[in-house]
Design a protein around this motif. Structure first.
Motif, PDB file in Angstrom:
ATOM      1  N   TRP A   1      22.213  50.915  26.217  1.00 43.27           N
ATOM      2  CA  TRP A   1      21.274  50.689  25.126  1.00 43.27           C
ATOM      3  C   TRP A   1      20.728  52.039  24.697  1.00 43.27           C
ATOM      4  O   TRP A   1      21.156  53.083  25.185  1.00 43.27           O
TER       5      TRP A   1
ATOM      6  N   LEU B   1      13.551  53.052  22.016  1.00 46.73           N
ATOM      7  CA  LEU B   1      13.309  51.612  22.141  1.00 46.73           C
ATOM      8  C   LEU B   1      11.822  51.292  22.069  1.00 46.73           C
ATOM      9  O   LEU B   1      11.422  50.303  21.452  1.00 46.73           O
TER      10      LEU B   1
ATOM     11  N   GLN C   1      10.578  50.806  18.799  1.00 47.25           N
ATOM     12  CA  GLN C   1      11.061  49.576  18.174  1.00 47.25           C
ATOM     13  C   GLN C   1      10.477  48.336  18.858  1.00 47.25           C
ATOM     14  O   GLN C   1      10.955  47.224  18.671  1.00 47.25           O
TER      15      GLN C   1
ATOM     16  N   VAL D   1      10.244  47.662  22.224  1.00 50.51           N
ATOM     17  CA  VAL D   1      10.771  47.303  23.540  1.00 50.51           C
ATOM     18  C   VAL D   1      10.024  48.124  24.591  1.00 50.51           C
ATOM     19  O   VAL D   1       9.870  49.334  24.450  1.00 50.51           O
TER      20      VAL D   1
ATOM     21  N   SER E   1       9.666  44.180  28.789  1.00 48.98           N
ATOM     22  CA  SER E   1      10.226  43.247  27.812  1.00 48.98           C
ATOM     23  C   SER E   1      11.248  42.294  28.425  1.00 48.98           C
ATOM     24  O   SER E   1      11.387  41.158  27.972  1.00 48.98           O
TER      25      SER E   1
ATOM     26  N   THR F   1      23.313  43.834  19.680  1.00 52.77           N
ATOM     27  CA  THR F   1      22.220  42.867  19.548  1.00 52.77           C
ATOM     28  C   THR F   1      21.907  42.262  20.909  1.00 52.77           C
ATOM     29  O   THR F   1      22.782  42.165  21.781  1.00 52.77           O
TER      30      THR F   1
ATOM     31  N   TRP G   1      16.560  42.000  19.775  1.00 48.76           N
ATOM     32  CA  TRP G   1      16.688  43.374  19.314  1.00 48.76           C
ATOM     33  C   TRP G   1      18.019  43.450  18.575  1.00 48.76           C
ATOM     34  O   TRP G   1      19.011  42.859  19.004  1.00 48.76           O
ATOM     35  N   GLY G   2      18.020  44.167  17.456  1.00 49.74           N
ATOM     36  CA  GLY G   2      19.254  44.380  16.701  1.00 49.74           C
ATOM     37  C   GLY G   2      19.435  43.449  15.520  1.00 49.74           C
ATOM     38  O   GLY G   2      20.168  43.756  14.596  1.00 49.74           O
ATOM     39  N   GLN G   3      18.776  42.303  15.535  1.00 49.24           N
ATOM     40  CA  GLN G   3      18.919  41.360  14.430  1.00 49.24           C
ATOM     41  C   GLN G   3      18.168  41.847  13.174  1.00 49.24           C
ATOM     42  O   GLN G   3      18.532  41.503  12.077  1.00 49.24           O
TER      43      GLN G   3
ATOM     44  N   GLU H   1      17.498  47.054  13.969  1.00 50.14           N
ATOM     45  CA  GLU H   1      17.281  48.099  14.974  1.00 50.14           C
ATOM     46  C   GLU H   1      18.631  48.638  15.435  1.00 50.14           C
ATOM     47  O   GLU H   1      19.587  47.883  15.550  1.00 50.14           O
ATOM     48  N   THR H   2      18.662  49.918  15.704  1.00 50.76           N
ATOM     49  CA  THR H   2      19.901  50.545  16.139  1.00 50.76           C
ATOM     50  C   THR H   2      19.595  51.809  16.926  1.00 50.76           C
ATOM     51  O   THR H   2      18.451  52.269  16.952  1.00 50.76           O
TER      52      THR H   2
END
Length: 130
Positions: free
Chosen positions: A71, A77, A80, A82, A86, A112, A122-124, A127-128
């Protein structure tokens, strides 16, 4: 003086080379393929330069495997939303990502993550990490 400068420059390049190699995801992961795993989180390592989650999930033959999922780093993170709290061992998660080039390693680069029990993900939302 010139030979000292050349030696200094050559030494600098040797030291800098591993920094560039560290971010060569294409050497480790097939960025043209995507896999999905669903299983139980075993471990969450919230750290830099990259966090990892380990998940017990079946492979393509239905055999349970421990997957290592790479990740982003803890700093990115955290920005974002996290945190180290989490995810907990035992969480049921669904992960998609790029598979490792060596299938026997059961390794994925996270794209994701979803915890269906409460919708944490995460990612939906775009986020990247890179």
């Amino acid at each position: 003086m010139r030979s000292k400068l050349r030696a200094l420059l050559a030494g600098s390049l040797l030291v800098a080379a591993p920094v560039f190699a560290h971010h060569s995801f294409t050497a480790t992961y097939d960025e043209n393929a995507t896999v999905k795993i669903e299983g139980e989180l075993v471990q969450f390592m919230f750290r830099n330069p990259h966090a990892f989650v380990h998940v017990m999930a079946p492979d393509e033959n239905g055999v349970m495997q421990r997957w290592g999922v790479e990740w982003g780093g803890a700093g990115a993170l955290a920005g974002q939303g996290v945190t180290r709290d989490s995810l907990k061992p035992g969480d049921h998660v669904v992960i998609t990502g790029n598979p490792g080039r060596n299938a026997i390693d059961h390794r994925i680069r996270m794209r994701t993550l979803l915890r269906p029990s409460d919708g944490f993900g995460w990612g939906q939302a775009g986020e990247t990490f890179d």
